[in-house]
Design a protein around this motif. Structure first.
Motif, PDB file in Angstrom:
ATOM      1  N   GLY A   1      26.303 -15.171  37.304  1.00  0.00           N
ATOM      2  CA  GLY A   1      27.504 -15.407  38.061  1.00  0.00           C
ATOM      3  C   GLY A   1      27.304 -15.345  39.534  1.00  0.00           C
ATOM      4  N   TYR A   2      25.786 -14.716  40.084  1.00  0.00           N
ATOM      5  CA  TYR A   2      25.918 -14.789  41.489  1.00  0.00           C
ATOM      6  C   TYR A   2      24.767 -15.963  41.772  1.00  0.00           C
ATOM      7  N   GLY A   3      24.816 -16.437  43.205  1.00  0.00           N
ATOM      8  CA  GLY A   3      23.778 -17.354  43.746  1.00  0.00           C
ATOM      9  C   GLY A   3      23.445 -18.429  42.675  1.00  0.00           C
ATOM     10  N   GLY A   4      22.195 -18.291  42.323  1.00  0.00           N
ATOM     11  CA  GLY A   4      21.690 -19.363  41.486  1.00  0.00           C
ATOM     12  C   GLY A   4      21.380 -19.038  39.904  1.00  0.00           C
ATOM     13  N   SER A   5      22.098 -17.793  39.443  1.00  0.00           N
ATOM     14  CA  SER A   5      22.071 -17.399  38.203  1.00  0.00           C
ATOM     15  C   SER A   5      23.451 -17.895  37.405  1.00  0.00           C
ATOM     16  N   ASP A   6      23.094 -18.351  35.948  1.00  0.00           N
ATOM     17  CA  ASP A   6      24.421 -18.930  35.265  1.00  0.00           C
ATOM     18  C   ASP A   6      25.220 -17.697  35.001  1.00  0.00           C
ATOM     19  N   ARG A   7      26.400 -17.713  34.629  1.00  0.00           N
ATOM     20  CA  ARG A   7      27.263 -16.483  34.343  1.00  0.00           C
ATOM     21  C   ARG A   7      27.122 -16.038  32.892  1.00  0.00           C
ATOM     22  N   LEU A   8      27.555 -14.908  32.548  1.00  0.00           N
ATOM     23  CA  LEU A   8      27.450 -14.337  31.274  1.00  0.00           C
ATOM     24  C   LEU A   8      28.853 -13.739  31.064  1.00  0.00           C
ATOM     25  N   PRO A   9      29.902 -14.472  30.602  1.00  0.00           N
ATOM     26  CA  PRO A   9      31.145 -13.834  30.560  1.00  0.00           C
ATOM     27  C   PRO A   9      31.277 -12.711  29.719  1.00  0.00           C
ATOM     28  N   GLY A  10      31.943 -11.610  30.092  1.00  0.00           N
ATOM     29  CA  GLY A  10      32.056 -10.374  29.346  1.00  0.00           C
ATOM     30  C   GLY A  10      30.851  -9.500  29.522  1.00  0.00           C
ATOM     31  N   ARG A  11      30.126  -9.668  30.381  1.00  0.00           N
ATOM     32  CA  ARG A  11      28.598  -8.999  30.614  1.00  0.00           C
ATOM     33  C   ARG A  11      29.070  -7.505  30.681  1.00  0.00           C
ATOM     34  N   ARG A  12      28.308  -6.519  30.177  1.00  0.00           N
ATOM     35  CA  ARG A  12      28.343  -5.053  30.157  1.00  0.00           C
ATOM     36  C   ARG A  12      27.186  -4.627  31.099  1.00  0.00           C
ATOM     37  N   VAL A  13      27.318  -3.520  31.775  1.00  0.00           N
ATOM     38  CA  VAL A  13      26.126  -3.050  32.487  1.00  0.00           C
ATOM     39  C   VAL A  13      24.992  -2.933  31.581  1.00  0.00           C
ATOM     40  N   VAL A  14      24.719  -2.554  30.292  1.00  0.00           N
ATOM     41  CA  VAL A  14      23.618  -2.592  29.455  1.00  0.00           C
ATOM     42  C   VAL A  14      22.753  -4.006  29.287  1.00  0.00           C
ATOM     43  N   ASP A  15      23.799  -4.924  29.638  1.00  0.00           N
ATOM     44  CA  ASP A  15      23.322  -6.543  29.356  1.00  0.00           C
ATOM     45  C   ASP A  15      22.256  -6.763  30.403  1.00  0.00           C
ATOM     46  N   VAL A  16      22.029  -5.986  31.351  1.00  0.00           N
ATOM     47  CA  VAL A  16      20.988  -6.270  32.441  1.00  0.00           C
ATOM     48  C   VAL A  16      19.624  -6.044  31.684  1.00  0.00           C
ATOM     49  N   VAL A  17      19.658  -5.314  30.745  1.00  0.00           N
ATOM     50  CA  VAL A  17      18.315  -5.057  29.954  1.00  0.00           C
ATOM     51  C   VAL A  17      17.650  -6.042  29.644  1.00  0.00           C
ATOM     52  N   GLN A  18      18.350  -7.277  28.887  1.00  0.00           N
ATOM     53  CA  GLN A  18      17.695  -8.375  28.437  1.00  0.00           C
ATOM     54  C   GLN A  18      17.272  -9.491  29.653  1.00  0.00           C
ATOM     55  N   ASP A  19      17.999  -9.244  30.712  1.00  0.00           N
ATOM     56  CA  ASP A  19      17.595 -10.336  31.670  1.00  0.00           C
ATOM     57  C   ASP A  19      16.556  -9.703  32.622  1.00  0.00           C
ATOM     58  N   VAL A  20      16.626  -8.234  32.787  1.00  0.00           N
ATOM     59  CA  VAL A  20      15.167  -7.676  33.408  1.00  0.00           C
ATOM     60  C   VAL A  20      13.948  -8.078  32.718  1.00  0.00           C
ATOM     61  N   ALA A  21      14.170  -7.867  31.200  1.00  0.00           N
ATOM     62  CA  ALA A  21      12.935  -8.111  30.368  1.00  0.00           C
ATOM     63  C   ALA A  21      12.469  -9.646  30.336  1.00  0.00           C
ATOM     64  N   ALA A  22      13.377 -10.438  30.299  1.00  0.00           N
ATOM     65  CA  ALA A  22      13.001 -11.789  30.316  1.00  0.00           C
ATOM     66  C   ALA A  22      12.186 -12.176  31.445  1.00  0.00           C
ATOM     67  N   VAL A  23      12.630 -11.822  32.673  1.00  0.00           N
ATOM     68  CA  VAL A  23      11.831 -11.893  34.112  1.00  0.00           C
ATOM     69  C   VAL A  23      10.512 -11.107  34.108  1.00  0.00           C
ATOM     70  N   ALA A  24      10.480 -10.064  33.520  1.00  0.00           N
ATOM     71  CA  ALA A  24       9.194  -9.310  33.445  1.00  0.00           C
ATOM     72  C   ALA A  24       8.364 -10.170  32.590  1.00  0.00           C
ATOM     73  N   ASP A  25       8.827 -10.416  31.601  1.00  0.00           N
ATOM     74  CA  ASP A  25       7.807 -11.458  30.583  1.00  0.00           C
ATOM     75  C   ASP A  25       7.500 -12.537  31.316  1.00  0.00           C
ATOM     76  N   ALA A  26       8.306 -13.269  31.840  1.00  0.00           N
ATOM     77  CA  ALA A  26       7.894 -14.689  32.637  1.00  0.00           C
ATOM     78  C   ALA A  26       6.860 -14.332  33.787  1.00  0.00           C
ATOM     79  N   LEU A  27       6.963 -13.402  34.318  1.00  0.00           N
ATOM     80  CA  LEU A  27       5.783 -12.867  35.294  1.00  0.00           C
ATOM     81  C   LEU A  27       4.591 -12.256  34.461  1.00  0.00           C
TER      82      LEU A  27
END
Length: 321
Positions: free
Chosen positions: A66-92
């Motif tokens: 939902g910020y800047g250049g990232s697509d929104r994830l409606p209803g996200r919880r704090v814990v939902d950050v985990v899947q996104d951090v893992a995806a970025v780490a995997d990509a790198l």
């Protein structure tokens, strides 16, 4: 894959969302995720790239949904950050990494520590909030009136909170200095001195402008996530954690860090008596050094040497502040 740190700007998650990513420092250095505040973005305050490069640090930032250049994830919880951090780490191509979060990003750093113990080496939470349902904590005690009003409205009247953030965000997008001037009214003298520095002020203004560039939904969803159950128990964190807080912080009162320090097992708690909220920017270089202490580049985990390769999900190469 680590060569992609200098060119990767977006990552595609497993559910098809795009995350805007930015890396700075040494592409071959030890990786640290820096999770931004609320409202904030990947371009938020951090040490200069040359400082990071000279210390062998690869600093990884991305816009929360939902910020800047990232697509929104409606209803996200704090814990939902985990899947996104893992995806970025995997990509790198990064297997193990440290995580540092400031203000609204701090609970998200703790979520990574709780849910990714096999990947997170250390986690630091600067000027963090505690869970809204923290037993025995008066959550609003010592909090600045503006934050009490915003978080209370987010809980009691979500629709009204969302409606009022749209025009406010548009106004801040047109003049990001407006938000900084609003905050100054509730800052301590030390915080005012920090944000009056030309370099810090420039980074903050760019940060707010980018955060709200496309919509206010990142800010809206952060506020909801921070005032609802986080989705994990901080007491379950097993990796080393640093909690840093300014004793005079009114945006995220120090009692929140103290509450967490009593429950996280392997915790180091630092409370700076004369500092407040933006003192976390001054502490950040030392916190980054702590996050990488006793971790060799090999332990930081390049290219998944110790495990089978995973296919990365990649695309192209409140006011807790």
């Amino acid at each position: 894959m680590r060569d992609s740190a200098s060119t990767l700007d977006h990552v595609r998650t497993a559910d098809g969302r795009r995350l805007r990513v930015e890396c700075s420092g040494d592409p071959g250095g030890r990786p640290v995720f820096l999770l931004h505040g609320t409202p904030g973005s990947r371009v938020g305050p951090r040490p200069r790239p040359m400082y990071l490069y000279q210390r062998g640090v690869l600093l990884i930032s991305y816009d929360r949904p939902g910020y800047g250049g990232s697509d929104r994830l409606p209803g996200r919880r704090v814990v939902d950050v985990v899947q996104d951090v893992a995806a970025v780490a995997d990509a790198l191509g990064v297997d193990r990494f440290a995580v540092v979060g400031r203000s609204g990003g701090a609970p998200h750093a703790l979520a990574c520590a709780a849910r990714l113990p096999h990947r997170v080496t250390r986690a630091a939470a600067l000027v963090t909030l505690a869970p809204r349902d923290a037993e025995g904590l008066d959550w609003f005690a010592g909090m600045a009136p503006s934050n009490v009003d915003e978080f209370s409205t987010a809980v009691a009247d979500p629709g009204g909170f969302e409606a009022r953030l749209f025009p406010r965000s548009a106004s801040i997008r047109a003049d990001p200095a407006q938000l900084l001037e609003e905050l100054r009214k509730e800052m301590t003298g030390d915080d005012r001195r920090i944000v009056s520095d030309n370099g810090v002020r420039s980074m903050l203004l760019r940060n707010y402008c980018e955060a709200l560039r496309t919509s206010p939904y990142g800010w809206i969803d952060d506020s909801f996530a921070l005032t609802e159950p986080w989705g994990f128990d901080p007491a379950c964190i097993q990796v080393p954690v640093l909690l840093w807080h300014g004793a005079r912080d009114a945006f995220s009162p120090v009692a929140h860090s103290s509450w967490l320090a009593e429950r996280i097992p392997h915790v180091t708690s630092v409370i700076e008596p004369s500092s407040a909220h933006f003192g976390a920017l001054r502490a950040l270089p030392d916190v980054l050094s702590w996050s990488l202490a006793d971790i060799s580049p090999r332990e930081a985990g390049l290219l998944h040497e110790a495990r089978a390769p995973r296919a990365p999900h990649t695309a192209s190469g409140s006011r807790s502040r």
